[in-house]
Write a protein that holds these residues in place. Structure first.
Motif, PDB file in Angstrom:
ATOM      1  N   ARG A 250      -2.875  15.390  -8.226  1.00  0.00           N
ATOM      2  CA  ARG A 250      -3.358  16.438  -9.122  1.00  0.00           C
ATOM      3  C   ARG A 250      -4.536  15.968  -9.958  1.00  0.00           C
ATOM      4  NH1 ARG A 250       0.552  17.722 -12.948  1.00  0.00           N
ATOM      5  NH2 ARG A 250       1.616  15.764 -12.591  1.00  0.00           N
TER       6      ARG A 250
ATOM      7  N   GLN B 234      -4.751  16.990 -13.909  1.00  0.00           N
ATOM      8  CA  GLN B 234      -3.801  16.483 -14.902  1.00  0.00           C
ATOM      9  C   GLN B 234      -4.482  16.037 -16.199  1.00  0.00           C
ATOM     10  OE1 GLN B 234      -2.324  12.773 -15.165  1.00  0.00           O
ATOM     11  NE2 GLN B 234      -3.897  11.728 -14.002  1.00  0.00           N
ATOM     12  N   PHE B 235      -5.649  15.497 -16.047  1.00  0.00           N
ATOM     13  CA  PHE B 235      -6.339  14.957 -17.209  1.00  0.00           C
ATOM     14  C   PHE B 235      -6.812  16.071 -18.127  1.00  0.00           C
ATOM     15  CE2 PHE B 235      -8.024  10.930 -18.668  1.00  0.00           C
ATOM     16  CZ  PHE B 235      -8.840  11.361 -19.697  1.00  0.00           C
TER      17      PHE B 235
ATOM     18  N   ALA C 242       5.001   4.945 -12.132  1.00  0.00           N
ATOM     19  CA  ALA C 242       5.729   5.990 -11.409  1.00  0.00           C
ATOM     20  C   ALA C 242       5.875   7.239 -12.281  1.00  0.00           C
ATOM     21  CB  ALA C 242       7.091   5.471 -10.972  1.00  0.00           C
TER      22      ALA C 242
ATOM     23  N   LEU D 105      -4.166  18.073 -20.349  1.00  0.00           N
ATOM     24  CA  LEU D 105      -3.346  17.183 -21.152  1.00  0.00           C
ATOM     25  C   LEU D 105      -2.542  17.867 -22.241  1.00  0.00           C
ATOM     26  CD1 LEU D 105      -2.457  14.613 -22.574  1.00  0.00           C
ATOM     27  CD2 LEU D 105      -4.669  14.624 -23.704  1.00  0.00           C
TER      28      LEU D 105
ATOM     29  N   ILE E 238      -6.119  -4.384   0.053  1.00  0.00           N
ATOM     30  CA  ILE E 238      -5.058  -4.783   0.979  1.00  0.00           C
ATOM     31  C   ILE E 238      -5.413  -4.380   2.405  1.00  0.00           C
ATOM     32  CG2 ILE E 238      -2.658  -4.379   1.643  1.00  0.00           C
ATOM     33  CD1 ILE E 238      -2.007  -4.049  -1.344  1.00  0.00           C
TER      34      ILE E 238
ATOM     35  N   PRO F 281       0.628  12.782 -17.609  1.00  0.00           N
ATOM     36  CA  PRO F 281       0.468  11.904 -18.769  1.00  0.00           C
ATOM     37  C   PRO F 281       1.703  11.894 -19.658  1.00  0.00           C
ATOM     38  CG  PRO F 281      -0.937  13.855 -18.941  1.00  0.00           C
ATOM     39  CD  PRO F 281      -0.345  13.866 -17.583  1.00  0.00           C
TER      40      PRO F 281
ATOM     41  N   SER G 153       2.597   9.094 -12.661  1.00  0.00           N
ATOM     42  CA  SER G 153       2.133   9.801 -11.461  1.00  0.00           C
ATOM     43  C   SER G 153       2.604  11.250 -11.487  1.00  0.00           C
ATOM     44  CB  SER G 153       2.638   9.097 -10.203  1.00  0.00           C
ATOM     45  OG  SER G 153       4.007   9.354 -10.004  1.00  0.00           O
TER      46      SER G 153
ATOM     47  N   THR H 152       0.855  -1.201   0.000  1.00  0.00           N
ATOM     48  CA  THR H 152       0.000   0.000   0.000  1.00  0.00           C
ATOM     49  C   THR H 152       0.881   1.237   0.000  1.00  0.00           C
ATOM     50  OG1 THR H 152      -0.150   0.103   2.407  1.00  0.00           O
ATOM     51  CG2 THR H 152      -1.822  -1.170   1.270  1.00  0.00           C
TER      52      THR H 152
ATOM     53  N   TRP I 125       3.835   1.558  -1.414  1.00  0.00           N
ATOM     54  CA  TRP I 125       4.314   1.805  -2.775  1.00  0.00           C
ATOM     55  C   TRP I 125       3.220   2.470  -3.607  1.00  0.00           C
ATOM     56  CZ3 TRP I 125       3.026   1.105  -7.785  1.00  0.00           C
ATOM     57  CH2 TRP I 125       4.016   1.384  -8.727  1.00  0.00           C
ATOM     58  N   ILE I 126       2.031   1.899  -3.539  1.00  0.00           N
ATOM     59  CA  ILE I 126       0.926   2.439  -4.329  1.00  0.00           C
ATOM     60  C   ILE I 126       0.654   3.893  -3.957  1.00  0.00           C
ATOM     61  CG2 ILE I 126      -1.546   2.263  -4.782  1.00  0.00           C
ATOM     62  CD1 ILE I 126      -1.271  -0.775  -4.458  1.00  0.00           C
ATOM     63  N   ASP I 127       0.604   4.147  -2.649  1.00  0.00           N
ATOM     64  CA  ASP I 127       0.295   5.501  -2.206  1.00  0.00           C
ATOM     65  C   ASP I 127       1.306   6.516  -2.723  1.00  0.00           C
ATOM     66  OD1 ASP I 127      -1.999   4.778  -0.929  1.00  0.00           O
ATOM     67  OD2 ASP I 127      -1.074   4.559   1.043  1.00  0.00           O
ATOM     68  N   GLN I 128       2.541   6.082  -2.851  1.00  0.00           N
ATOM     69  CA  GLN I 128       3.568   6.998  -3.339  1.00  0.00           C
ATOM     70  C   GLN I 128       3.349   7.402  -4.793  1.00  0.00           C
ATOM     71  OE1 GLN I 128       7.462   5.430  -2.747  1.00  0.00           O
ATOM     72  NE2 GLN I 128       7.232   5.371  -0.520  1.00  0.00           N
ATOM     73  N   HIS I 129       2.533   6.621  -5.505  1.00  0.00           N
ATOM     74  CA  HIS I 129       2.372   6.899  -6.928  1.00  0.00           C
ATOM     75  C   HIS I 129       0.940   7.178  -7.312  1.00  0.00           C
ATOM     76  CE1 HIS I 129       6.116   4.550  -6.563  1.00  0.00           C
ATOM     77  NE2 HIS I 129       6.559   5.483  -7.351  1.00  0.00           N
ATOM     78  N   ARG I 130       0.164   7.581  -6.320  1.00  0.00           N
ATOM     79  CA  ARG I 130      -1.263   7.729  -6.606  1.00  0.00           C
ATOM     80  C   ARG I 130      -1.667   9.112  -7.054  1.00  0.00           C
ATOM     81  NH1 ARG I 130      -5.450   7.178  -2.762  1.00  0.00           N
ATOM     82  NH2 ARG I 130      -3.902   6.356  -1.357  1.00  0.00           N
ATOM     83  N   LEU I 131      -0.768   9.944  -7.421  1.00  0.00           N
ATOM     84  CA  LEU I 131      -1.077  11.208  -8.091  1.00  0.00           C
ATOM     85  C   LEU I 131      -2.278  11.953  -7.544  1.00  0.00           C
ATOM     86  CD1 LEU I 131      -0.420  13.155 -10.254  1.00  0.00           C
ATOM     87  CD2 LEU I 131      -1.738  11.806 -11.869  1.00  0.00           C
TER      88      LEU I 131
ATOM     89  N   GLU J 142      11.018   4.316 -10.105  1.00  0.00           N
ATOM     90  CA  GLU J 142      10.345   4.199  -8.826  1.00  0.00           C
ATOM     91  C   GLU J 142      11.394   4.159  -7.737  1.00  0.00           C
ATOM     92  OE1 GLU J 142       9.076  -0.036  -8.569  1.00  0.00           O
ATOM     93  OE2 GLU J 142       9.777   0.114 -10.606  1.00  0.00           O
TER      94      GLU J 142
ATOM     95  N   HIS K 232      -2.682   8.129 -19.377  1.00  0.00           N
ATOM     96  CA  HIS K 232      -2.976   8.821 -18.124  1.00  0.00           C
ATOM     97  C   HIS K 232      -3.136   7.809 -17.011  1.00  0.00           C
ATOM     98  CE1 HIS K 232      -4.440  12.362 -20.528  1.00  0.00           C
ATOM     99  NE2 HIS K 232      -4.635  11.394 -21.397  1.00  0.00           N
ATOM    100  N   LEU K 233      -2.666   8.165 -15.863  1.00  0.00           N
ATOM    101  CA  LEU K 233      -2.881   7.317 -14.701  1.00  0.00           C
ATOM    102  C   LEU K 233      -4.349   7.352 -14.302  1.00  0.00           C
ATOM    103  CD1 LEU K 233      -1.007   5.678 -12.877  1.00  0.00           C
ATOM    104  CD2 LEU K 233      -1.020   7.587 -11.279  1.00  0.00           C
TER     105      LEU K 233
ATOM    106  N   LEU L  81      -5.825   2.433  -8.542  1.00  0.00           N
ATOM    107  CA  LEU L  81      -4.751   2.206  -7.574  1.00  0.00           C
ATOM    108  C   LEU L  81      -5.322   2.220  -6.164  1.00  0.00           C
ATOM    109  CD1 LEU L  81      -1.772   4.304  -8.973  1.00  0.00           C
ATOM    110  CD2 LEU L  81      -1.896   1.833  -8.714  1.00  0.00           C
TER     111      LEU L  81
ATOM    112  N   THR M 120      -5.189  -0.546  -2.775  1.00  0.00           N
ATOM    113  CA  THR M 120      -4.832  -0.310  -1.374  1.00  0.00           C
ATOM    114  C   THR M 120      -6.021  -0.646  -0.487  1.00  0.00           C
ATOM    115  OG1 THR M 120      -5.507   2.012  -1.406  1.00  0.00           O
ATOM    116  CG2 THR M 120      -3.233   1.530  -2.000  1.00  0.00           C
TER     117      THR M 120
END
Lengths: 119, 119
Positions: A93, A96-97, B25, A100, B86, B31, B28, A83, A85-91, A118, B73-74, B79, B83
């Motif tokens: 912002r 962002q979409f 990564a 683009l 888990i 895009p 995150s 969790t 690891w995932i949280d560190q990459h869960r963006l 990573e 895009h993420l 994600l 978590t």
DNA sequence: TTGTTTATAAACCTTTCGGTTGATTAATAA
DNA sequence: TTATTAATCAACCGAAAGGTTTATAAACAA
């Protein structure tokens, strides 16, 4: 805290199977033997034993000894590492979409910035 | 919130590869196109394209269209679903390991003969 | 039109995964 | 001792994963 590639490979791969996730779910209620873990499934006990070895190699579970039995225990720390690891990459912002095109325009300007990997 | 077996299979499997985690990564931070994502790796662009398809099928990423480019895009929601799974199975009881024998005694009561005595 | 860029499709190869069955080890019970 | 229980090992099989190369499609630039 793991961040090692091979360790993450093993842990995520271990969770990518319904039988193994079901075993994890069972173990979250306390330790169990191979026979106990195998009982709900229609596959052979050997197959379940292999699944447990996959989980053990990923260090998601540990084993102890009780006479002939080899009780299996959950290793919550490893689950937490995932969790994490995932949280560190869960963006975060959310925009962002939407932005683009602007982002693409910018990042395509120069040679793509070497991804930092990573961590 | 996903809890569907096949969806979890796909998502965890998608994360069980260092190239795909590295792509996550990178995404995150915003895009990116296939070429941008492929640049840091020594494998072919086709291979990276396949990795992206795996991530897309797992719904960890989505794609849009920008001329010839297919920006990736993420999808943070997916994600988070992982978590969430888990966390639901991360067992809080820290004493579970210590009280192993007692637990075994109880759960093995009807299935097995006399368990071992306290150590 | 022709050519370039971006990306995917298709065919193929090798390794790994998830399952099976049969044999074997280890601890316990009679 | 022999038998039973718990679990793993070993060999094998089919399917899927992850990579390659070649060919193709789609959007744009000239």
């Amino acid at each position: 805290m793991i961040s090692d590639d091979a360790a993450l490979d093993a842990a995520f791969l271990a969770l990518a199977d319904p039988v193994r996730r079901s075993i994890i779910a069972r173990l979250s209620r306390g330790p169990a033997t191979v026979n106990e873990l195998a009982e709900p499934f229609e596959i052979s006990k050997q197959a379940v034993s292999k699944h447990i070895q996959v989980l053990e190699q990923a260090e998601l579970v540990t084993r102890t000894r009780d006479a002939q039995r080899r009780p299996v225990h959950l290793n919550p720390a490893r689950l937490e590492a995932l969790t994490s690891w995932i949280d560190q990459h869960r963006l975060v912002r959310e925009e962002q979409f939407r932005s683009l095109d602007a982002v693409l325009e910018t990042s395509a300007g120069q040679a793509a910035p070497k991804a930092k990997e990573e961590q």
